[in-house]
Design a protein around this motif. Structure first.
Motif, PDB file in Angstrom:
ATOM      1  N   PRO A  71     153.711  26.327 -35.028  1.00 23.77           N
ATOM      2  CA  PRO A  71     153.936  27.782 -35.010  1.00 23.77           C
ATOM      3  C   PRO A  71     155.136  28.198 -34.157  1.00 23.77           C
ATOM      4  CG  PRO A  71     151.601  27.300 -34.773  1.00 23.77           C
ATOM      5  CD  PRO A  71     152.320  25.991 -34.640  1.00 23.77           C
ATOM      6  N   ARG A  72     155.327  27.550 -33.011  1.00 23.62           N
ATOM      7  CA  ARG A  72     156.445  27.931 -32.141  1.00 23.62           C
ATOM      8  C   ARG A  72     157.790  27.579 -32.775  1.00 23.62           C
ATOM      9  NH1 ARG A  72     155.915  29.651 -26.983  1.00 23.62           N
ATOM     10  NH2 ARG A  72     153.789  29.868 -26.208  1.00 23.62           N
ATOM     11  N   LEU A  73     157.882  26.405 -33.361  1.00 23.64           N
ATOM     12  CA  LEU A  73     159.123  26.046 -34.048  1.00 23.64           C
ATOM     13  C   LEU A  73     159.372  26.979 -35.228  1.00 23.64           C
ATOM     14  CD1 LEU A  73     158.867  22.129 -34.083  1.00 23.64           C
ATOM     15  CD2 LEU A  73     160.151  23.568 -32.484  1.00 23.64           C
ATOM     16  N   GLY A  74     158.300  27.342 -35.925  1.00 23.00           N
ATOM     17  CA  GLY A  74     158.431  28.254 -37.056  1.00 23.00           C
ATOM     18  C   GLY A  74     158.908  29.632 -36.641  1.00 23.00           C
ATOM     19  N   ARG A  75     158.321  30.174 -35.567  1.00 26.68           N
ATOM     20  CA  ARG A  75     158.726  31.503 -35.097  1.00 26.68           C
ATOM     21  C   ARG A  75     160.179  31.521 -34.643  1.00 26.68           C
ATOM     22  NH1 ARG A  75     153.488  31.586 -32.755  1.00 26.68           N
ATOM     23  NH2 ARG A  75     154.334  31.154 -30.671  1.00 26.68           N
ATOM     24  N   SER A  76     160.670  30.382 -34.205  1.00 26.41           N
ATOM     25  CA  SER A  76     162.065  30.293 -33.764  1.00 26.41           C
ATOM     26  C   SER A  76     163.031  30.081 -34.923  1.00 26.41           C
ATOM     27  CB  SER A  76     162.215  29.145 -32.752  1.00 26.41           C
ATOM     28  OG  SER A  76     161.464  29.413 -31.582  1.00 26.41           O
ATOM     29  N   GLY A  77     162.495  29.989 -36.130  1.00 24.25           N
ATOM     30  CA  GLY A  77     163.339  29.869 -37.316  1.00 24.25           C
ATOM     31  C   GLY A  77     163.889  28.476 -37.571  1.00 24.25           C
ATOM     32  N   LEU A  78     163.390  27.480 -36.864  1.00 30.88           N
ATOM     33  CA  LEU A  78     163.997  26.153 -36.976  1.00 30.88           C
ATOM     34  C   LEU A  78     163.734  25.489 -38.320  1.00 30.88           C
ATOM     35  CD1 LEU A  78     163.550  24.587 -33.427  1.00 30.88           C
ATOM     36  CD2 LEU A  78     165.474  25.829 -34.390  1.00 30.88           C
ATOM     37  N   PHE A  79     162.585  25.775 -38.936  1.00 29.21           N
ATOM     38  CA  PHE A  79     162.298  25.139 -40.227  1.00 29.21           C
ATOM     39  C   PHE A  79     163.170  25.701 -41.354  1.00 29.21           C
ATOM     40  CE2 PHE A  79     157.835  24.783 -38.311  1.00 29.21           C
ATOM     41  CZ  PHE A  79     158.129  23.558 -37.729  1.00 29.21           C
ATOM     42  N   ARG A  80     163.819  26.823 -41.092  1.00 25.59           N
ATOM     43  CA  ARG A  80     164.687  27.441 -42.109  1.00 25.59           C
ATOM     44  C   ARG A  80     166.123  26.902 -42.059  1.00 25.59           C
ATOM     45  NH1 ARG A  80     161.624  31.766 -44.008  1.00 25.59           N
ATOM     46  NH2 ARG A  80     160.004  32.443 -42.546  1.00 25.59           N
ATOM     47  N   VAL A  81     166.439  26.147 -41.002  1.00 21.30           N
ATOM     48  CA  VAL A  81     167.801  25.632 -40.849  1.00 21.30           C
ATOM     49  C   VAL A  81     168.101  24.612 -41.949  1.00 21.30           C
ATOM     50  CG1 VAL A  81     169.362  24.346 -39.350  1.00 21.30           C
ATOM     51  CG2 VAL A  81     167.773  26.009 -38.356  1.00 21.30           C
ATOM     52  N   GLY A  82     169.219  24.810 -42.643  1.00 26.64           N
ATOM     53  CA  GLY A  82     169.597  23.892 -43.709  1.00 26.64           C
ATOM     54  C   GLY A  82     168.874  24.124 -45.019  1.00 26.64           C
ATOM     55  N   VAL A  83     168.059  25.166 -45.083  1.00 26.30           N
ATOM     56  CA  VAL A  83     167.342  25.512 -46.321  1.00 26.30           C
ATOM     57  C   VAL A  83     168.091  26.657 -47.000  1.00 26.30           C
ATOM     58  CG1 VAL A  83     165.184  26.428 -47.270  1.00 26.30           C
ATOM     59  CG2 VAL A  83     165.127  24.780 -45.380  1.00 26.30           C
ATOM     60  N   PRO A  84     168.373  26.561 -48.295  1.00 24.49           N
ATOM     61  CA  PRO A  84     169.123  27.621 -48.976  1.00 24.49           C
ATOM     62  C   PRO A  84     168.469  28.991 -48.802  1.00 24.49           C
ATOM     63  CG  PRO A  84     168.941  25.693 -50.401  1.00 24.49           C
ATOM     64  CD  PRO A  84     168.055  25.436 -49.211  1.00 24.49           C
ATOM     65  N   GLU A  85     169.297  30.007 -48.676  1.00 29.71           N
ATOM     66  CA  GLU A  85     168.784  31.369 -48.518  1.00 29.71           C
ATOM     67  C   GLU A  85     167.946  31.781 -49.725  1.00 29.71           C
ATOM     68  OE1 GLU A  85     171.905  34.092 -47.587  1.00 29.71           O
ATOM     69  OE2 GLU A  85     172.692  32.849 -45.961  1.00 29.71           O
ATOM     70  N   ALA A  86     168.278  31.274 -50.896  1.00 29.41           N
ATOM     71  CA  ALA A  86     167.523  31.616 -52.103  1.00 29.41           C
ATOM     72  C   ALA A  86     166.078  31.157 -52.019  1.00 29.41           C
ATOM     73  CB  ALA A  86     168.190  30.987 -53.332  1.00 29.41           C
ATOM     74  N   HIS A  87     165.802  30.190 -51.159  1.00 29.29           N
ATOM     75  CA  HIS A  87     164.432  29.692 -50.985  1.00 29.29           C
ATOM     76  C   HIS A  87     163.802  30.199 -49.690  1.00 29.29           C
ATOM     77  CE1 HIS A  87     164.596  27.183 -54.514  1.00 29.29           C
ATOM     78  NE2 HIS A  87     165.600  26.477 -54.060  1.00 29.29           N
ATOM     79  N   GLY A  88     164.411  31.199 -49.078  1.00 29.80           N
ATOM     80  CA  GLY A  88     163.845  31.761 -47.860  1.00 29.80           C
ATOM     81  C   GLY A  88     164.381  31.142 -46.588  1.00 29.80           C
ATOM     82  N   GLY A  89     165.418  30.302 -46.695  1.00 30.75           N
ATOM     83  CA  GLY A  89     165.967  29.642 -45.530  1.00 30.75           C
ATOM     84  C   GLY A  89     167.090  30.414 -44.874  1.00 30.75           C
ATOM     85  N   ALA A  90     167.699  29.769 -43.875  1.00 26.49           N
ATOM     86  CA  ALA A  90     168.807  30.382 -43.146  1.00 26.49           C
ATOM     87  C   ALA A  90     170.153  29.906 -43.659  1.00 26.49           C
ATOM     88  CB  ALA A  90     168.683  30.055 -41.665  1.00 26.49           C
ATOM     89  N   GLY A  91     170.136  29.066 -44.711  1.00 27.61           N
ATOM     90  CA  GLY A  91     171.378  28.497 -45.209  1.00 27.61           C
ATOM     91  C   GLY A  91     171.818  27.323 -44.347  1.00 27.61           C
ATOM     92  N   GLY A  92     173.021  26.833 -44.610  1.00 26.74           N
ATOM     93  CA  GLY A  92     173.519  25.682 -43.871  1.00 26.74           C
ATOM     94  C   GLY A  92     173.255  24.397 -44.627  1.00 26.74           C
ATOM     95  N   THR A  93     173.355  23.292 -43.917  1.00 25.10           N
ATOM     96  CA  THR A  93     173.281  21.973 -44.534  1.00 25.10           C
ATOM     97  C   THR A  93     172.192  21.127 -43.904  1.00 25.10           C
ATOM     98  OG1 THR A  93     174.818  20.970 -42.950  1.00 25.10           O
ATOM     99  CG2 THR A  93     175.784  22.079 -44.882  1.00 25.10           C
ATOM    100  N   THR A  94     171.944  19.969 -44.525  1.00 26.45           N
ATOM    101  CA  THR A  94     171.023  19.005 -43.918  1.00 26.45           C
ATOM    102  C   THR A  94     171.532  18.572 -42.553  1.00 26.45           C
ATOM    103  OG1 THR A  94     170.397  18.206 -46.116  1.00 26.45           O
ATOM    104  CG2 THR A  94     169.844  16.796 -44.249  1.00 26.45           C
ATOM    105  N   GLY A  95     172.856  18.494 -42.402  1.00 26.65           N
ATOM    106  CA  GLY A  95     173.428  18.170 -41.095  1.00 26.65           C
ATOM    107  C   GLY A  95     173.037  19.178 -40.028  1.00 26.65           C
ATOM    108  N   ASP A  96     172.966  20.454 -40.393  1.00 26.83           N
ATOM    109  CA  ASP A  96     172.520  21.473 -39.440  1.00 26.83           C
ATOM    110  C   ASP A  96     171.073  21.235 -39.033  1.00 26.83           C
ATOM    111  OD1 ASP A  96     174.981  22.866 -39.551  1.00 26.83           O
ATOM    112  OD2 ASP A  96     174.356  23.904 -41.365  1.00 26.83           O
TER     113      ASP A  96
END
Length: 371
Positions: free
Chosen positions: A36-61
């Motif tokens: 939950p803490r990692l999720g609230r900080s948005g970390l699971f969205r890093v490198g996930v396309p915005e179209a799927h609810g992510g923050a964008g970026g790459t797998t490297g991010d």
């Protein structure tokens, strides 16, 4: 060489990880809080396309985000790796309904995702056979009974999880990868494994006895092809743990007394340069897709990163000196971070695929090439 940009953690999360790193390593008191803490900080969205609810970026991010967490708590980074790798499987799956059903809760940290594909990755490299089996329950292949056991899986939160596993098919079809929810009838989670460290990672064994699922839970119907595509991210995200731990150990050397720094500076600089070089090669290989066709190159990187972690944590011990051998010392009351980092580093060579397995695979490949 351009060093990868490091990920900056929110201050509240960084503080929480620092405050609870020792507990997360030695007991399960805060195990339920990590996702939950990692999720609230948005970390699971890093490198996930915005179209799927992510923050964008790459797998490297995402690799760098895992490294940032590993700087403070390898147990938390291990959980992060499991969650983010399962998310990656959904992103690469052709099952859009499964992705739509599970991705929002996984990205938010409301539900845990676990990668039970370590056995499958070893199967892909001809290291061991699949340990899970799927029996069709109808001629149309729409329902299956799942059997087998997986002895070691991380991020099996008791509050709820979904796990990816590869299954041999009894109907002659290729092995398939299923997502199996925690409440599937016939699924049994063991007590947490009695680990010497990383005890807050919700690591346990799973047994399936006739667990029934329909084809809607299929991540991919062809495990071998899927694993070949997914392996670079699986290993790349895993390498983030080594990168972060090595960086923190070298930071501890840099923060030691002037006399100690002067004695160790050459070794520390050499390790820092090697670590940066390996991180760049990892990022480039994952981004270009080169590791799909040349997995041995990524195996060699993982082995080399483990060697850097080992050398960096030994340098950390040297910098700490005798006080590093105390559970706590007067100048820094509380847990001994040097000792914890040494325990964490001992895990790096054995996380699947282990260094022994990777070295065996490379040796086998060299023998084949020579023949």
């Amino acid at each position: 060489m351009t060093r990868p940009a490091e990920h900056a953690l929110p201050a509240d999360l960084a503080g929480w990880l620092d405050a609870h790193a020792e507990s997360l390593d030695t007991d399960a008191t805060h195990a339920a809080d990590v996702v939950p803490r990692l999720g609230r900080s948005g970390l699971f969205r890093v490198g996930v396309p915005e179209a799927h609810g992510g923050a964008g970026g790459t797998t490297g991010d995402a690799i760098e985000a895992i490294a940032a967490v590993a700087r403070r708590s390898l147990a938390s980074a291990f959980v992060f790796w499991g969650q983010r790798t399962f998310i990656e499987y959904l992103l690469q799956s052709s099952n859009a309904d499964l992705r739509a059903r599970w991705l929002p809760a996984l990205l938010a940290g409301d539900h845990a995702g676990a990668t039970g594909l370590s056995n499958a990755m070893k199967y892909l490299s001809a290291i061991e056979p699949l340990q899970m089996h799927a029996r069709p329950l109808d001629t149309a292949g729409t329902r299956f009974a799942l059997d087998g056991a997986l002895p070691w899986i991380t991020n099996l939160r008791r509050e709820g999880f979904v796990v990816a596993a590869a299954f041999d098919r009894h109907d002659g079809a290729p092995p398939a990868i299923f997502a199996v929810p925690h409440d599937a009838p016939g699924m049994t989670r063991s007590d947490d494994l009695d680990l010497i460290a990383l005890r807050g990672s919700n690591t346990a064994a799973l047994t399936l006895e006739g667990a029934e699922l329909d084809a809607g839970w299929l991540i991919d119907a062809d495990a071998r092809a899927f694993l070949g595509r997914a392996r670079p991210a699986f290993l790349g995200l895993q390498c983030g743990m080594s990168i972060g731990l090595a960086r923190r150990a070298l930071d501890a050397v840099d923060a030691s007394s002037p006399a100690v720094r002067a004695a160790l500076i050459d070794d520390a600089h050499a390790l820092r340069h090697e670590l940066d070089t390996l991180a760049v090669r990892l990022h480039e290989g994952v981004a270009s897709g080169a590791f799909v066709a040349a997995p041995a190159a990524q195996f060699e990187l993982r082995i080399a990163l483990a060697a850097v972690v080992d050398a960096a944590t030994r340098l950390d011990v040297q910098a700490a000196g005798g006080r590093g051998y105390l559970r706590a010392h007067a100048s820094h009351p509380g847990p001994n971070d040097t000792a914890r980092r040494s325990r964490e580093a001992a895990f790096v060579p054995i996380v699947t695929p282990s260094l022994v397995q990777l070295k065996s695979q490379l040796a086998q490949q060299r023998r084949s090439e020579a023949a």
